[in-house]
Motif scaffolding. Structure first.
Motif, PDB file in Angstrom:
ATOM      1  N   SER A   1      -2.074  -9.051  -5.089  1.00 21.05           N
ATOM      2  CA  SER A   1      -1.014  -8.346  -5.161  1.00 21.05           C
ATOM      3  C   SER A   1      -0.823  -7.506  -3.866  1.00 21.05           C
ATOM      4  CB  SER A   1      -0.809  -7.039  -6.206  1.00 21.05           C
ATOM      5  OG  SER A   1       0.270  -6.568  -6.335  1.00 21.05           O
ATOM      6  N   PHE A   2       0.261  -7.644  -2.931  1.00 25.88           N
ATOM      7  CA  PHE A   2       0.389  -7.309  -1.613  1.00 25.88           C
ATOM      8  C   PHE A   2       1.215  -6.117  -1.599  1.00 25.88           C
ATOM      9  CE2 PHE A   2       3.068  -6.994   2.221  1.00 25.88           C
ATOM     10  CZ  PHE A   2       2.162  -7.157   3.186  1.00 25.88           C
ATOM     11  N   TRP A   3       0.810  -5.104  -0.651  1.00 24.82           N
ATOM     12  CA  TRP A   3       1.424  -3.719  -0.453  1.00 24.82           C
ATOM     13  C   TRP A   3       1.695  -3.643   1.085  1.00 24.82           C
ATOM     14  CZ3 TRP A   3       2.783  -0.256  -4.272  1.00 24.82           C
ATOM     15  CH2 TRP A   3       2.621  -0.418  -5.434  1.00 24.82           C
ATOM     16  N   LEU A   4       2.748  -3.110   1.331  1.00 21.69           N
ATOM     17  CA  LEU A   4       2.993  -2.757   2.802  1.00 21.69           C
ATOM     18  C   LEU A   4       3.615  -1.351   2.669  1.00 21.69           C
ATOM     19  CD1 LEU A   4       3.597  -3.444   6.157  1.00 21.69           C
ATOM     20  CD2 LEU A   4       5.511  -4.709   5.324  1.00 21.69           C
ATOM     21  N   ALA A   5       3.406  -0.549   3.801  1.00 16.89           N
ATOM     22  CA  ALA A   5       4.122   0.823   3.714  1.00 16.89           C
ATOM     23  C   ALA A   5       4.034   1.608   5.069  1.00 16.89           C
ATOM     24  CB  ALA A   5       3.279   1.777   2.731  1.00 16.89           C
TER      25      ALA A   5
ATOM     26  N   GLY B   1      -1.074   6.311   4.328  1.00 19.02           N
ATOM     27  CA  GLY B   1      -0.401   5.146   3.818  1.00 19.02           C
ATOM     28  C   GLY B   1      -0.007   5.415   2.253  1.00 19.02           C
ATOM     29  N   ASN B   2       1.086   6.404   1.977  1.00 17.55           N
ATOM     30  CA  ASN B   2       1.337   6.700   0.804  1.00 17.55           C
ATOM     31  C   ASN B   2       2.266   5.456  -0.081  1.00 17.55           C
ATOM     32  OD1 ASN B   2       2.479   7.645  -1.709  1.00 17.55           O
ATOM     33  ND2 ASN B   2       2.515   9.692  -1.004  1.00 17.55           N
ATOM     34  N   PHE B   3       1.502   4.701  -0.671  1.00 18.85           N
ATOM     35  CA  PHE B   3       2.122   3.259  -0.999  1.00 18.85           C
ATOM     36  C   PHE B   3       2.873   3.495  -2.358  1.00 18.85           C
ATOM     37  CE2 PHE B   3      -1.688   2.015   1.364  1.00 18.85           C
ATOM     38  CZ  PHE B   3      -0.950   0.885   1.936  1.00 18.85           C
ATOM     39  N   LEU B   4       3.035   4.560  -2.765  1.00 16.79           N
ATOM     40  CA  LEU B   4       4.325   4.868  -3.689  1.00 16.79           C
ATOM     41  C   LEU B   4       5.510   5.482  -2.839  1.00 16.79           C
ATOM     42  CD1 LEU B   4       2.326   6.525  -6.739  1.00 16.79           C
ATOM     43  CD2 LEU B   4       2.805   4.217  -6.196  1.00 16.79           C
ATOM     44  N   LYS B   5       5.237   6.376  -2.343  1.00 19.05           N
ATOM     45  CA  LYS B   5       6.491   7.080  -1.564  1.00 19.05           C
ATOM     46  C   LYS B   5       7.074   6.260  -0.470  1.00 19.05           C
ATOM     47  CE  LYS B   5       7.922  11.371   0.608  1.00 19.05           C
ATOM     48  NZ  LYS B   5       8.435  10.809   1.876  1.00 19.05           N
ATOM     49  N   ASP B   6       6.164   5.546   0.496  1.00 21.86           N
ATOM     50  CA  ASP B   6       6.508   4.954   1.769  1.00 21.86           C
ATOM     51  C   ASP B   6       6.397   3.366   1.630  1.00 21.86           C
ATOM     52  OD1 ASP B   6       6.974   7.614   2.828  1.00 21.86           O
ATOM     53  OD2 ASP B   6       4.699   7.635   2.962  1.00 21.86           O
ATOM     54  N   THR B   7       6.502   2.890   0.486  1.00 23.11           N
ATOM     55  CA  THR B   7       6.238   1.365   0.436  1.00 23.11           C
ATOM     56  C   THR B   7       7.586   0.887   1.108  1.00 23.11           C
ATOM     57  OG1 THR B   7       4.690   1.413  -1.227  1.00 23.11           O
ATOM     58  CG2 THR B   7       6.118  -0.628  -1.118  1.00 23.11           C
ATOM     59  N   ILE B   8       7.435  -0.222   1.754  1.00 25.26           N
ATOM     60  CA  ILE B   8       8.594  -0.827   2.150  1.00 25.26           C
ATOM     61  C   ILE B   8       8.909  -2.572   1.788  1.00 25.26           C
ATOM     62  CG2 ILE B   8       9.084   0.607   4.148  1.00 25.26           C
ATOM     63  CD1 ILE B   8       7.874  -1.520   5.914  1.00 25.26           C
ATOM     64  N   PHE B   9       7.666  -2.823   1.112  1.00 23.19           N
ATOM     65  CA  PHE B   9       7.613  -4.306   0.725  1.00 23.19           C
ATOM     66  C   PHE B   9       6.347  -4.290  -0.393  1.00 23.19           C
ATOM     67  CE2 PHE B   9       6.493  -8.739   0.388  1.00 23.19           C
ATOM     68  CZ  PHE B   9       7.723  -9.260   0.225  1.00 23.19           C
ATOM     69  N   HIS B  10       6.651  -4.989  -1.277  1.00 22.44           N
ATOM     70  CA  HIS B  10       5.654  -4.913  -2.405  1.00 22.44           C
ATOM     71  C   HIS B  10       5.677  -6.198  -3.136  1.00 22.44           C
ATOM     72  CE1 HIS B  10       2.720  -4.398  -5.659  1.00 22.44           C
ATOM     73  NE2 HIS B  10       3.678  -4.115  -6.609  1.00 22.44           N
ATOM     74  N   LYS B  11       4.665  -7.175  -3.482  1.00 21.52           N
ATOM     75  CA  LYS B  11       4.898  -8.147  -4.429  1.00 21.52           C
ATOM     76  C   LYS B  11       4.215  -7.765  -5.569  1.00 21.52           C
ATOM     77  CE  LYS B  11       3.894 -12.912  -5.592  1.00 21.52           C
ATOM     78  NZ  LYS B  11       3.611 -14.335  -5.167  1.00 21.52           N
TER      79      LYS B  11
ATOM     80  N   ASP C   1       7.212   0.725  17.965  1.00 21.37           N
ATOM     81  CA  ASP C   1       6.568   1.893  17.883  1.00 21.37           C
ATOM     82  C   ASP C   1       6.308   2.858  16.662  1.00 21.37           C
ATOM     83  OD1 ASP C   1       6.450   1.666  20.553  1.00 21.37           O
ATOM     84  OD2 ASP C   1       8.327   2.469  20.767  1.00 21.37           O
ATOM     85  N   GLU C   2       6.408   2.195  15.407  1.00 24.11           N
ATOM     86  CA  GLU C   2       6.191   2.880  14.215  1.00 24.11           C
ATOM     87  C   GLU C   2       4.958   2.144  13.627  1.00 24.11           C
ATOM     88  OE1 GLU C   2       8.857   3.193  11.051  1.00 24.11           O
ATOM     89  OE2 GLU C   2      10.321   4.326  12.284  1.00 24.11           O
ATOM     90  N   GLN C   3       4.080   3.124  12.985  1.00 17.77           N
ATOM     91  CA  GLN C   3       2.680   2.621  12.568  1.00 17.77           C
ATOM     92  C   GLN C   3       2.797   2.025  11.306  1.00 17.77           C
ATOM     93  OE1 GLN C   3      -0.308   2.418  13.840  1.00 17.77           O
ATOM     94  NE2 GLN C   3       0.304   3.659  15.585  1.00 17.77           N
ATOM     95  N   TYR C   4       2.252   1.046  10.718  1.00 12.52           N
ATOM     96  CA  TYR C   4       2.462   0.435   9.355  1.00 12.52           C
ATOM     97  C   TYR C   4       1.228   0.041   8.841  1.00 12.52           C
ATOM     98  CZ  TYR C   4       7.449  -0.268  10.557  1.00 12.52           C
ATOM     99  OH  TYR C   4       8.587  -0.125  10.766  1.00 12.52           O
ATOM    100  N   ILE C   5       0.863   0.199   7.513  1.00 10.10           N
ATOM    101  CA  ILE C   5      -0.423  -0.142   6.963  1.00 10.10           C
ATOM    102  C   ILE C   5      -0.121  -0.938   5.622  1.00 10.10           C
ATOM    103  CG2 ILE C   5      -0.007   1.987   5.376  1.00 10.10           C
ATOM    104  CD1 ILE C   5      -3.006   2.546   5.621  1.00 10.10           C
ATOM    105  N   TRP C   6      -1.314  -1.984   5.392  1.00  8.62           N
ATOM    106  CA  TRP C   6      -0.810  -2.802   4.265  1.00  8.62           C
ATOM    107  C   TRP C   6      -2.396  -3.196   3.748  1.00  8.62           C
ATOM    108  CZ3 TRP C   6      -2.704  -7.951   4.354  1.00  8.62           C
ATOM    109  CH2 TRP C   6      -3.488  -8.386   5.669  1.00  8.62           C
ATOM    110  N   PHE C   7      -2.417  -3.504   2.351  1.00 10.55           N
ATOM    111  CA  PHE C   7      -3.514  -4.127   1.705  1.00 10.55           C
ATOM    112  C   PHE C   7      -3.271  -5.024   0.476  1.00 10.55           C
ATOM    113  CE2 PHE C   7      -2.390  -1.155  -1.264  1.00 10.55           C
ATOM    114  CZ  PHE C   7      -2.965  -1.078  -2.576  1.00 10.55           C
TER     115      PHE C   7
END
Length: 276
Positions: free
Chosen positions: A193-197, A203-213, A240-246
């Motif tokens: 299951s993939f998360w990108l925020a 990395g607040n993966f609830l508030k700042d998520t922009i893509f999720h499978k 110039d924006e930082q992104y985080i995924w897992f």
């Protein structure tokens, strides 16, 4: 008003993915989750390690999704879990979940979500029952049998990691509208299951998520998330924006059948303008 949720709810990390799969059925409890979770969010990056409790640590996880059509956060008196050999655990219905406490609530629609981690180690196999007690005297129970074999974790520890992207991603455009992500998968069957925020507060993966499978949302599809090692994320990524995924690795894509979950290392990247 709900307070801001901190970075490591995820995980939940982990099972917040299932929220869209919950169905209003007249009951208080939509789903009850009991599993063992392995935290590997820092990987081999010693500079990133900020919380030793979560460094390659295995913990028990208990969570419930409540039907918001039937109950509100102010209606709940207590959330109690009982398990084998007189085991007991209380999920805190009054405090927001945060990394320091690893126990509390998070708001979702159309259900309410509460979770807690057993920080003394993994849970013992056997039957667990959660009881929701309301202030009006009403209560409801739900049970689940934990069958953790540790097979997934053993295979994960043999894995040689490789993640892309990481670091700098260059483009000639002002932004990217899609980006490919790749990772190595474990031997044998597993679900991913993939998360990108946006990388805000780690990395607040609830508030700042922009893509999720959400592999649970499509649980009617038998192979959703099975043995995947890549995905194309369709999202607008700005320079110039930082992104985080897992990526989470699980032994099932059916919410009530998950016994093991692994939270893989967080990876960061930034979109930069390519030199002409």
């Amino acid at each position: 008003m709900f307070l801001r949720i901190t970075t490591l709810l995820i995980f939940g990390l982990l099972f917040s993915t299932s929220i869209l799969a919950a169905e209003a059925n007249g009951r208080l409890i939509n789903s009850f989750i009991v599993c063992n979770a392995y935290w590997d969010i820092y990987g081999d990056d010693t500079a990133e390690k900020k919380d030793s409790r979560l460094d390659k640590t295995r913990m028990g996880k208990m969570a419930v999704f409540l039907n918001q059509m039937e109950v509100g956060p102010d209606d709940i008196q207590s959330i109690d879990v009982e398990g084998p050999n007189n085991y007991s655990f209380k999920i805190n219905p009054y405090s927001p979940y945060e990394r320091k406490k690893l126990n509390g609530y998070a708001p979702f629609r159309p259900v309410l979500y509460y979770q807690g981690f057993e920080t003394n180690g993994p849970l013992e196999n056997g039957s667990y029952t959660v009881t929701i007690n309301l202030k009006n005297g009403k209560s409801e129970k739900r049970s689940k049998t934990l069958k953790d074999t540790s097979h997934l974790l053993n295979r994960y520890k043999e894995l040689k990691h490789k993640f892309t992207p990481e670091g700098e991603v260059t483009t000639t455009e002002d932004s990217l509208r899609k980006l490919d992500f790749n990772w190595n998968r474990v031997s044998g069957d597993a679900y991913y299951s993939f998360w990108l925020a946006k990388d805000i507060d780690g990395g607040n993966f609830l508030k700042d998520t922009i893509f999720h499978k959400n592999i649970f949302f499509k649980s009617g599809i038998k192979d959703s998330g099975l043995n995947e090692d890549s995905i194309t994320a369709y999202a607008t990524l700005k320079q110039d924006e930082q992104y985080i995924w897992f990526v989470e690795i699980l032994d099932s894509n059916r919410l009530g059948e998950v016994n093991e979950v692994i939270i893989q290392p967080f990876k960061r990247f930034v979109i930069s303008k390519a030199k002409e």
